[in-house]
Design an enzyme around this catalytic site. Structure first.
Site, PDB file in Angstrom:
ATOM      1  N   HIS A   1      -0.655  -2.157  -8.251  1.00  0.00           N
ATOM      2  CA  HIS A   1      -0.273  -0.747  -8.357  1.00  0.00           C
ATOM      3  C   HIS A   1       0.800  -0.657  -9.449  1.00  0.00           C
ATOM      4  CE1 HIS A   1       1.747   2.981  -7.020  1.00  0.00           C
ATOM      5  NE2 HIS A   1       0.639   3.260  -6.353  1.00  0.00           N
TER       6      HIS A   1
ATOM      7  N   ASP B   1       3.900  -7.218  -2.191  1.00  0.00           N
ATOM      8  CA  ASP B   1       3.803  -5.769  -2.024  1.00  0.00           C
ATOM      9  C   ASP B   1       2.847  -5.513  -0.860  1.00  0.00           C
ATOM     10  OD1 ASP B   1       3.025  -3.142  -2.050  1.00  0.00           O
ATOM     11  OD2 ASP B   1       2.574  -3.054  -4.187  1.00  0.00           O
TER      12      ASP B   1
ATOM     13  N   GLN C   1      -0.232  -1.723   1.332  1.00  0.00           N
ATOM     14  CA  GLN C   1      -1.560  -1.474   1.917  1.00  0.00           C
ATOM     15  C   GLN C   1      -1.882  -2.430   3.060  1.00  0.00           C
ATOM     16  OE1 GLN C   1      -3.509   1.010   1.277  1.00  0.00           O
ATOM     17  NE2 GLN C   1      -2.406   1.821  -0.490  1.00  0.00           N
TER      18      GLN C   1
ATOM     19  N   LYS D   1       2.250   5.125   4.922  1.00  0.00           N
ATOM     20  CA  LYS D   1       0.863   4.644   5.010  1.00  0.00           C
ATOM     21  C   LYS D   1       0.603   3.998   6.375  1.00  0.00           C
ATOM     22  CE  LYS D   1       1.043   3.710   0.080  1.00  0.00           C
ATOM     23  NZ  LYS D   1       0.101   4.528  -0.664  1.00  0.00           N
TER      24      LYS D   1
ATOM     25  N   CYS E   1      -3.320   4.795  -9.549  1.00  0.00           N
ATOM     26  CA  CYS E   1      -2.077   4.149 -10.017  1.00  0.00           C
ATOM     27  C   CYS E   1      -2.314   2.672 -10.320  1.00  0.00           C
ATOM     28  CB  CYS E   1      -0.940   4.288  -9.012  1.00  0.00           C
ATOM     29  SG  CYS E   1      -0.393   5.962  -8.811  1.00  0.00           S
TER      30      CYS E   1
END
Ligand code: PMP
Length: 406
Positions: free
Chosen positions: A123, A200, A203, A226, A364
């Site tokens: 991202h 990261d 997600q 999220k 993104c």
């Protein structure tokens, strides 16, 4: 325990509405997930019962609010199995967490000529903060390429490692493709070369159980929104050996021990990295979201979402000229596709008129789109409240739009 979908849907009042006269079917969960009443009520309670600025307060409400905020930190600690609560730093989300780490880690440890490794499927928020450091510090960004299935090429990763590499920063799960990256392997390989790793997890935390001790990552970042939590709050885990050495990110109240014009000393962890009044209502909402997910069970959620994914893939695969992006063996419940030459924006706009909310565009992740030589994709990403009936409608919708464009 299996998923009681009707009961779950009742927890999400926003789902019960029509869009252009059609029942809303929301497939944009990788962008943000909706919030159950349990989260909405927890935030509501902050403001109706105990709102007060936290820490240092002598009065009752301030103490109650401080306790709720620090309890939320412990909730996050347990959620990712961090060894200590002071290794959990609240931020506005993943983006702020990565910027914080890039800035503070960069300020403390990086010098001209050093290298940071990211991957081709990141991202923008795990690319641009490092590019800013390229400018500020004269470091260089190296990129792990992906294969056609959207999987990281690990042999190429190993080739990129050198004594100049100072950090590896990769996504746990790709937002655009759904690929689940082999982060344990990446961490082990990087550590064998004494290189720290940032993951990261924007997600991932809503789909897979994260255990930062088992992973042995140095940093793990994620957003609340999220994960069925509120916007404006996120957190990251950082090993205290790094956090203790790193320069503060922002200056202000809360992050100091003493201030004078002769010099300022900084607060201990975690407060050193939490300048200003934090989003305590957001933190309480995030804790409620974690409770919600824990009550359902991440394993149950993941199993149900995989069922939805496989069901959708099977049906969508029959559509002529459909092209899928991201066909990795290890994948979360994200489907990225295009049909023939139909522009993803056109597909998304027409699906919207049928009450079907998908995301279209580059997600993104422009370097990833460049890898596939496409302007973008249509992305359907599933959450625990989606149903097979909704997927049937999505498939019908995609067929209709395809036929419309001949
Ligand atoms: N990384 C990934 C993989 C993401 O999916 C996102 C959100 N789309 C981000 C980072 C940024 O998260 P946020 O906008 O919540 O800061």
């Amino acid at each position: 325990m299996s998923i009681d979908i009707q009961k779950i849907r009742k927890d999400f009042p926003i789902l019960n509405q029509t869009v252009y006269g059609k029942p809303l079917a929301y497939f944009d969960n990788a962008a943000t997930a909706h919030k159950p009443v349990q989260v909405i009520n927890a935030i509501d309670e902050v403001y109706t019962k105990y709102n007060s600025n936290i820490h240092r307060g002598v009065h009752h409400l301030s103490n109650v609010c401080t306790q709720a905020f620090e309890d939320a930190r412990i909730k996050v600690q347990q959620f990712v199995n961090a060894p200590n609560a002071h290794e959990i730093i609240f931020t506005r989300g993943t983006t702020e967490a990565i910027n914080l780490i890039a800035s503070s880690f960069g300020e403390t440890f990086l010098k001209e000529g050093d290298e940071i490794i990211v991957s081709q499927l990141e991202h923008h928020s795990n690319i641009v903060p490092w590019q800013l450091l390229e400018k500020r510090k004269g470091i260089t960004l190296k990129v792990i390429p992906i294969n056609d299935d959207g999987e990281l090429m690990l042999d190429r990763f190993e080739e990129l490692l050198s004594d100049k590499t100072k950090l590896v920063s990769v996504a746990h799960i790709s937002n655009a493709l759904g690929t689940i990256n082999p982060i344990k392997k990446i961490i082990t390989t990087a550590h064998a070369n004494n290189i720290p790793v940032m993951i990261d997890g924007a997600q991932a935390v809503q789909h897979v159980k994260v255990d930062v001790q088992e992973l042995d990552c140095d940093f793990y970042v994620f957003s609340g929104h999220k994960l069925y939590g509120p916007t404006g709050i996120g957190a990251f885990y950082g090993k205290e050996k790094w956090l203790n050495q790193m320069e503060p990110y922002q200056g202000g109240g809360e992050m100091i021990q003493t201030v004078s014009f002769e010099g300022t000393t900084f607060n201990e962890l975690p407060f050193k990295f939490e300048a200003g009044t934090p989003d305590y209502s957001g933190a309480v909402g995030l804790a409620a979201a974690i409770d919600y997910v824990n009550n359902l069970g991440l394993k149950n959620i993941a199993a149900y979402e995989h069922e939805l994914h496989d069901y959708a893939m099977k049906k969508l695969s029959d559509i002529p000229n459909i092209q899928f992006y991201g066909t990795a063996k290890e994948k979360a419940s994200v489907i990225s596709f295009n049909v023939g030459n139909i522009h993803p924006f056109d597909m998304g706009t027409l699906l919207d008129k049928m009450g079907l909310a998908v995301r279209t565009g580059h997600h993104c992740a422009q370097p990833l789109m460049q890898r596939y030589n496409i302007p973008g994709t249509v992305r359907a990403s599933f959450a625990v409240y989606n149903t097979k009936e909704e997927i049937d409608r999505l498939v019908e919708g995609v067929i209709k739009v395809s036929q419309l464009f001949g």
